[in-house]
Design an enzyme around this catalytic site. Structure first.
Site, PDB file in Angstrom:
ATOM      1  N   LYS A  26       0.627  27.073  14.746  1.00  0.00           N
ATOM      2  CA  LYS A  26       0.642  27.912  15.950  1.00  0.00           C
ATOM      3  C   LYS A  26       0.171  29.331  15.605  1.00  0.00           C
ATOM      4  CE  LYS A  26       4.217  27.476  18.757  1.00  0.00           C
ATOM      5  NZ  LYS A  26       3.883  26.963  20.096  1.00  0.00           N
ATOM      6  N   ARG A  96       9.121  31.573  18.531  1.00  0.00           N
ATOM      7  CA  ARG A  96       8.828  30.132  18.438  1.00  0.00           C
ATOM      8  C   ARG A  96       8.594  29.714  16.999  1.00  0.00           C
ATOM      9  NH1 ARG A  96       6.158  28.585  23.770  1.00  0.00           N
ATOM     10  NH2 ARG A  96       5.767  30.588  24.730  1.00  0.00           N
ATOM     11  N   GLY A 105       8.510  19.372  19.434  1.00  0.00           N
ATOM     12  CA  GLY A 105       9.872  19.322  19.953  1.00  0.00           C
ATOM     13  C   GLY A 105      10.953  19.230  18.898  1.00  0.00           C
ATOM     14  N   MET A 107      11.695  21.503  16.434  1.00  0.00           N
ATOM     15  CA  MET A 107      12.363  22.757  16.058  1.00  0.00           C
ATOM     16  C   MET A 107      12.595  23.621  17.307  1.00  0.00           C
ATOM     17  SD  MET A 107      10.603  23.570  12.435  1.00  0.00           S
ATOM     18  CE  MET A 107       8.946  23.312  12.991  1.00  0.00           C
ATOM     19  N   ARG A 351      -4.279  23.830  19.193  1.00  0.00           N
ATOM     20  CA  ARG A 351      -4.152  23.046  17.960  1.00  0.00           C
ATOM     21  C   ARG A 351      -4.938  21.763  18.149  1.00  0.00           C
ATOM     22  NH1 ARG A 351       2.186  21.593  18.917  1.00  0.00           N
ATOM     23  NH2 ARG A 351       1.873  20.310  20.751  1.00  0.00           N
ATOM     24  N   HIS A 467       5.839 -14.768   0.917  1.00  0.00           N
ATOM     25  CA  HIS A 467       4.880 -15.774   1.376  1.00  0.00           C
ATOM     26  C   HIS A 467       4.474 -15.526   2.820  1.00  0.00           C
ATOM     27  CE1 HIS A 467       3.813 -19.684   3.167  1.00  0.00           C
ATOM     28  NE2 HIS A 467       3.156 -19.837   2.025  1.00  0.00           N
ATOM     29  N   ARG A 573      -7.350 -17.751  -3.072  1.00  0.00           N
ATOM     30  CA  ARG A 573      -6.175 -18.339  -3.734  1.00  0.00           C
ATOM     31  C   ARG A 573      -6.250 -19.841  -3.531  1.00  0.00           C
ATOM     32  NH1 ARG A 573      -3.586 -13.457  -1.239  1.00  0.00           N
ATOM     33  NH2 ARG A 573      -2.298 -12.437  -2.829  1.00  0.00           N
ATOM     34  N   ARG A 629     -10.063 -18.029  -7.623  1.00  0.00           N
ATOM     35  CA  ARG A 629      -9.002 -18.010  -8.631  1.00  0.00           C
ATOM     36  C   ARG A 629      -8.485 -19.418  -8.844  1.00  0.00           C
ATOM     37  NH1 ARG A 629      -3.574 -14.871  -7.503  1.00  0.00           N
ATOM     38  NH2 ARG A 629      -3.129 -16.726  -6.264  1.00  0.00           N
ATOM     39  N   GLU A 757      -2.585  -8.800 -14.222  1.00  0.00           N
ATOM     40  CA  GLU A 757      -1.394  -8.704 -13.380  1.00  0.00           C
ATOM     41  C   GLU A 757      -0.103  -8.745 -14.193  1.00  0.00           C
ATOM     42  OE1 GLU A 757      -1.487 -11.860 -10.443  1.00  0.00           O
ATOM     43  OE2 GLU A 757      -2.397 -13.249 -11.850  1.00  0.00           O
ATOM     44  N   SER A 776      -9.856  -8.398 -12.325  1.00  0.00           N
ATOM     45  CA  SER A 776      -9.395  -8.070 -10.983  1.00  0.00           C
ATOM     46  C   SER A 776      -7.901  -7.768 -11.089  1.00  0.00           C
ATOM     47  CB  SER A 776      -9.645  -9.247 -10.041  1.00  0.00           C
ATOM     48  OG  SER A 776      -9.142  -8.936  -8.774  1.00  0.00           O
ATOM     49  N   GLY A 778      -4.337  -7.669 -10.169  1.00  0.00           N
ATOM     50  CA  GLY A 778      -3.398  -8.326  -9.254  1.00  0.00           C
ATOM     51  C   GLY A 778      -2.158  -7.444  -9.180  1.00  0.00           C
ATOM     52  N   THR A 779      -2.235  -6.466  -8.312  1.00  0.00           N
ATOM     53  CA  THR A 779      -1.182  -5.445  -8.319  1.00  0.00           C
ATOM     54  C   THR A 779       0.105  -5.903  -7.650  1.00  0.00           C
ATOM     55  OG1 THR A 779      -2.408  -4.498  -6.478  1.00  0.00           O
ATOM     56  CG2 THR A 779      -2.612  -3.399  -8.617  1.00  0.00           C
ATOM     57  N   ASN A 780       0.086  -7.083  -7.019  1.00  0.00           N
ATOM     58  CA  ASN A 780       1.373  -7.602  -6.518  1.00  0.00           C
ATOM     59  C   ASN A 780       2.251  -7.980  -7.702  1.00  0.00           C
ATOM     60  OD1 ASN A 780       0.220  -7.441  -3.987  1.00  0.00           O
ATOM     61  ND2 ASN A 780      -0.366  -9.596  -3.944  1.00  0.00           N
ATOM     62  N   ASP A 781       1.686  -8.833  -8.571  1.00  0.00           N
ATOM     63  CA  ASP A 781       2.467  -9.238  -9.741  1.00  0.00           C
ATOM     64  C   ASP A 781       2.619  -8.098 -10.721  1.00  0.00           C
ATOM     65  OD1 ASP A 781       3.452 -11.912  -9.544  1.00  0.00           O
ATOM     66  OD2 ASP A 781       1.368 -12.561  -9.401  1.00  0.00           O
ATOM     67  N   CYS A 843      -7.220  -6.984  -6.169  1.00  0.00           N
ATOM     68  CA  CYS A 843      -7.044  -7.979  -5.115  1.00  0.00           C
ATOM     69  C   CYS A 843      -5.590  -8.118  -4.690  1.00  0.00           C
ATOM     70  CB  CYS A 843      -7.626  -9.332  -5.523  1.00  0.00           C
ATOM     71  SG  CYS A 843      -6.806 -10.035  -6.946  1.00  0.00           S
ATOM     72  N   TYR A 863     -14.866  -2.508  -6.639  1.00  0.00           N
ATOM     73  CA  TYR A 863     -14.571  -2.979  -5.288  1.00  0.00           C
ATOM     74  C   TYR A 863     -13.070  -3.086  -5.068  1.00  0.00           C
ATOM     75  CZ  TYR A 863     -13.588  -7.577  -7.306  1.00  0.00           C
ATOM     76  OH  TYR A 863     -13.042  -8.598  -8.037  1.00  0.00           O
TER      77      TYR A 863
HETATM   78  C1  PEP Z   1      -1.379 -10.335  -7.249  1.00  0.00           C
HETATM   79  O1  PEP Z   1      -0.463 -10.699  -7.970  1.00  0.00           O
HETATM   80  O2  PEP Z   1      -1.621  -9.147  -6.995  1.00  0.00           O
HETATM   81  C2  PEP Z   1      -2.258 -11.321  -6.632  1.00  0.00           C
HETATM   82  C3  PEP Z   1      -3.307 -10.950  -5.922  1.00  0.00           C
HETATM   83  O3  PEP Z   1      -1.910 -12.617  -6.768  1.00  0.00           O
HETATM   84  P1  PEP Z   1      -0.774 -13.334  -5.872  1.00  0.00           P
HETATM   85  O4  PEP Z   1      -0.371 -12.399  -4.807  1.00  0.00           O
HETATM   86  O5  PEP Z   1      -1.405 -14.568  -5.364  1.00  0.00           O
HETATM   87  O6  PEP Z   1       0.270 -13.568  -6.900  1.00  0.00           O
HETATM   88 MG    MG Z   2      -0.495 -12.698  -8.710  1.00  0.00          MG
END
Ligand code: PEP
Ligand code: MG
Length: 892
Positions: A26, A96, A105, A107, A351, A467, A573, A629, A757, A776, A778-781, A843, A863
């Site tokens: 402001k 203000r 709204g 503050m 703003r 899942h 997968r 995979r 992973e 690649s 596998g950032t989930n695992d 991935c 990628y």
């Molecule tokens: C992972 O682990 O990041 C991955 C892509 O494999 P998944 O999720 O199938 O274990």
């Molecule tokens: Mg995995």
């Protein structure tokens, strides 16, 4: 000496638009409008640094502040020829809040400050309007009483009682005397509640209000708002003290708010509301029905009340000019506030205006067409996450909702339907054209057909990479996961939360973008993907450095991914290809077989199916790389569990039910996520990967012959921890590939690489890259194993961890750059040191998360790969990451 106060007014402004961090949005906007020559009442801004000081020093002020405020106040007095607290010629001010980013709204604000029993008389004399003066006075006592003195709002009750006693209906029917009596009553109320009189000294009032605004930075709603919008607590708010202008001095006065373009559609039309003879608060408070600025706006909203265009055409013409000036200057849609005092326009705020995703696209594209901004700027301005709103049906914002429960926003989009509890029922009901929501405690591979058939999926257990969440996102089905407050009773066919029970066949609506579960059918709005969306997406592609691929394994998903602009597949997968009813049996045969012969029999059944699946994907992804995979099934997802499944398995394998049950028991794992999965399965049962390699090469050969274009499979080994594992499996893949290509008489280019992973793989990336041709992540695992945090069980405490600030974000959604990210960076460096030019991608689910995509750019990945519906988000996020990167490069 630190400068804590920045003035603006007749002598020009000391601040400017770029000083938002110090002056708040402001304050910076007021200073900038002042520079632009727009009519801004004089005032000053106390900096956010003073707020920082206030909190660091036990809610006290820096020594120089008082003098600087006095000096700035004197400047206002000079420019208006009035004096703060002077009954003969009073100056009133507003106080203000104003943080760096708008927190609407959240503050506090105090208007009409500087009035007391004597000054109000002076105001009456000066304005020649007693009624106005006492109305302003009672408003001030009311606002100051609530905001600064913390008195509960019984003021409105006093007004209502007074109206009853006087036999009038409307506030506007109350006279000067009525307001005088009420103001006195308000002061009595304050004195009674507070145990001391209402402060009459304007200086005391001013410092009380400044303290209240600083204090409001920490009020619970502001704290919650900041948490929800990721706004750091140490930014603080500025305080803007400004000469009051009055929209409530009669019929030639007004107050209003406007957007320079339509904030819902983005259309280039002036869009705003105003009220005659009112103060700003009246417009937002909804006490009176606001009127539209333009006749077109009035007609579009079917309002009977006169538009400003009819009532004050000259003022509207002035506002149009202001609109032009502000848009040309800011090169963006603005949200403005104004007041008209006795026929004179005053600007109180400008703003950047909040807008829907659809409006953001339209405004971005229009501003480029109008020559106001570049394509890169347009790309940089859209919030990637907001595109989700456009890719899925969304709830109609006008609809009323009753929330039944909340879970995780696992897969975006809104859907309504009758609840069903089994995949079979979902499928059969959907085949009759009925809309259903599949409700499960958690889903398993057998549910896949039901998930596909359902309009949406609701689970009470599992996290963002469970899942249900992963599969639903892949399919683009809305999903709310882990709604732990709901009890699912399969036997009774009900879901219940506290005292509400919903039975099979009754309708619920889920919003997978917010995690809300609602009773009944809530209307939704369908997405529109052409026009501005397509134009802006096209621009992102010219800016991006990283490619964007899809996680997809079915032909339908692959097609959808292409439509959304995927440049290949980053993760197919293969275990998901066995989820269909006609395949899961053969797959189970492989897993349950006691020996190689049994396994090979099952595999022989699967080979032609796999070959055809791969061939179809190669056809769809013609000209683009496809990463396949090899099998990575957490065993528990495939083992038969129910008595019916045991019987079915016995029938399929020709064994008796007890033998099947016994085998399932032998295969049962305590911790399947860390068990016999991924490449470990390929090592112990090499015939599985042999079959898959054969299917991939046979399909590649087939499609290459068919189309004459080379198909480029990238064969990926999952869950590798050691180079030895990879070498053993690579040798199998290469051997099978060579055999197939020799038989076919042609060669296809291919790569064999690995997922990274597991922490050990990341650490040993150097030696693995000597053999692996791509990585690649596998950032989930990797997140699961770096944190030691189960993907499926983390929800029970992740919420608490976020509330306590232990997790800034859910690490399964936004990559933990400090920990998991460090391993990714290290693996990328070690991998590329061993094999220059090593192809690198991601991935895990993070591949579609904007903040994580930015990190991927910083590590130099080639990628990102994500589920089809996140591809536009990833394209935009990758483009923005490239722009930020370029800008950072340019400053080095
Ligand atoms: C992972 O682990 O990041 C991955 C892509 O494999 P998944 O999720 O199938 O274990
Ligand atoms: Mg995995």
């Amino acid at each position: 000496m630190t400068k804590w106060v920045y003035g603006f007014g007749d002598d020009g402004a000391e601040g400017h638009a770029e000083m938002k961090n110090l002056l708040g949005g402001k304050g910076a906007g007021l200073a900038e409008m002042n520079h632009l020559g727009l009519p801004v009442p004089p005032g000053f801004t106390i900096t956010t640094e003073a707020c920082g000081y206030f909190y660091a020093h036990d809610r006290s002020y820096p020594a120089e502040l008082r003098e600087q405020v006095e000096c700035a106040l004197a400047g206002i007095e000079r420019s208006l020829g009035a004096r703060f607290g002077d009954p003969d010629n009073p100056l009133l001010v507003s106080v203000r809040s104003g943080a760096r980013v708008s927190m609407p709204g959240m503050m506090d604000t105090v208007l009409n400050l500087g009035l007391n029993d004597r000054v109000v008389e002076g105001l009456a004399r000066k304005s020649g309007d007693e009624r106005f003066a006492y109305d302003s006075y009672r408003r001030f006592i009311q606002m100051y009483g609530q905001v600064v003195l913390g008195i509960e709002n019984h003021f409105e009750e006093l007004i209502e009682n007074h109206k009853l006693d006087s036999g009038v209906l409307l506030d506007t029917d109350l006279s000067a005397d009525d307001w005088r009596i009420l103001a006195a009553g308000f002061k009595d109320l304050v004195a009674e509640e507070l145990g001391r009189p209402f402060p009459e000294d304007p200086q005391e009032q001013l410092w009380g209000a400044i303290g209240a605004v600083f204090s409001s930075w920490m009020n619970p709603r502001a704290v919650t708002y900041r948490r929800l919008h990721d706004i750091p607590g140490d930014w603080g708010t500025a305080v803007n003290v400004q000469a009051m202008v009055f929209g409530n001095m009669g019929a030639d006065c007004a107050t209003g708010v406007a957007f320079t373009r339509n904030p819902s559609t983005g259309a280039n039309e002036f869009y705003g509301e105003y009220l005659v003879n009112a103060q700003g608060e009246d417009v937002v408070a909804g006490i009176r029905t606001p009127q539209h600025l333009t006749i077109a706006g009035k007609q579009a909203n079917k309002s009977a009340l006169p538009a400003m265009e009819e009532v004050m055409p000259e003022i509207l013409a002035e506002l149009y000019a202001v609109r032009r000036t502000l848009e040309d200057h800011y090169r963006d849609m603005q949200d403005i506030e104004f007041t008209v005092q006795r026929g004179r326009l005053w600007m109180l705020q400008t703003r950047s205006g909040k807008r829907t995703a659809q409006a953001a696209l339209k405004i971005g594209v229009s501003l480029v067409e109008e020559g106001l901004i570049t394509r890169e700027e347009a790309v940089g301005r859209i919030d990637p996450a907001s595109l989700d709103q456009l890719l899925h049906p969304t709830l109609d914002p006008k609809a009323k909702t009753t929330i039944l429960a909340r879970g995780l926003p696992a897969s975006p989009g809104a859907a309504s339907g009758e609840i069903v509890f089994t995949a079979e029922e979902a499928e059969s009901r959907a085949s009759r054209g009925e809309a259903v929501i599949l409700v499960r405690i958690e889903t398993s591979p057998e549910d896949i057909h039901g998930m596909h058939a359902a309009k949406g999926i609701l689970t009470t257990r599992g996290g963002m990479t469970s899942h249900a969440a992963v599969v639903a996102r892949g399919m683009g089905r809305p999903c709310v996961a882990g709604a732990g407050d709901l009890r699912v009773d399969y036997a009774e066919q009900t879901i219940g939360s506290r005292n509400i029970v919903v039975r099979a066949g009754e309708i619920v609506t889920i919003d997978g973008s917010t995690g809300e579960v609602m009773l009944g059918a809530v209307p939704t709005i369908q997405p529109e993907l052409s026009g501005d969306f397509a134009t802006l997406m096209g621009w992102t592609d010219t800016v991006r450095r990283m490619k964007v691929r899809a996680n997809a394994e079915t032909a339908a998903d692959a097609r959808m991914a292409r439509r959304f602009g995927a440049e290949g597949i980053g993760l197919s997968r293969t275990e998901h290809m066995f989820f269909q009813a006609d395949r899961i049996g053969a797959m189970r045969r492989v897993i349950m077989a006691e020996d190689e012969t049994g396994r090979r029999a099952g595999l022989a059944q699967l080979l032609p199916m796999q070959r055809e699946d791969f061939a179809e994907i190669f056809r769809i992804m013609k000209g683009f790389p496809v990463t396949i995979r090899l099998l990575d099934p957490p065993l528990h997802e495939f083992l038969p569990k129910t008595p019916d499944e045991f019987v079915e398995m016995a029938r399929l394998t020709g064994k008796d039910v007890d033998a099947v049950r016994h085998r399932a028991l032998v295969l049962h794992e305590v911790n399947p996520m860390l068990g016999h999965r991924g490449c470990r399965l390929g090592i112990t049962y090499p015939e599985i990967y042999e079959m898959q390699a054969a299917a991939i090469f046979e399909a590649a050969v087939l499609v290459t012959k068919e189309t004459g274009e080379a198909v480029e499979p990238e064969i990926m080994v999952p869950l590798v921890a050691t180079r030895k594992e990879f070498d053993i499996l690579k040798a199998i893949i290469v051997r099978v590939g060579e055999e197939v290509m020799k038989r076919a008489g042609i060669r296809v280019p291919y790569l064999v690489g690995t997922m990274i992973e597991l922490p050990r793989a990341a650490l040993r990336a150097g030696e693995i890259a000597e053999s692996a041709e791509f990585f690649s992540f596998g950032t989930n695992d990797l997140t699961q194993t770096v944190f030691g945090l189960s993907r499926d069980d983390a929800t029970s405490f992740a919420g608490a961890y976020q509330r306590l600030g232990i997790f800034e974000h859910d690490p399964f959604v936004t990559l933990d750059v400090d920990g998991v990210g460090e391993l990714v960076r290290l693996a990328a460096e070690r991998g590329r040191a061993a094999r220059p030019g090593l192809k690198l991608g991601i991935c895990g689910e993070h591949g579609g998360d904007p903040a994580s995509v930015a990190f991927c750019q910083s590590v130099g990945l080639d990628y990102v790969s994500c589920s089809p519906f996140r591809i536009p988000i990833a394209r935009l996020a990758a483009a923005q990451a490239a722009l930020t990167w370029q800008a950072a490069d340019a400053t080095v």
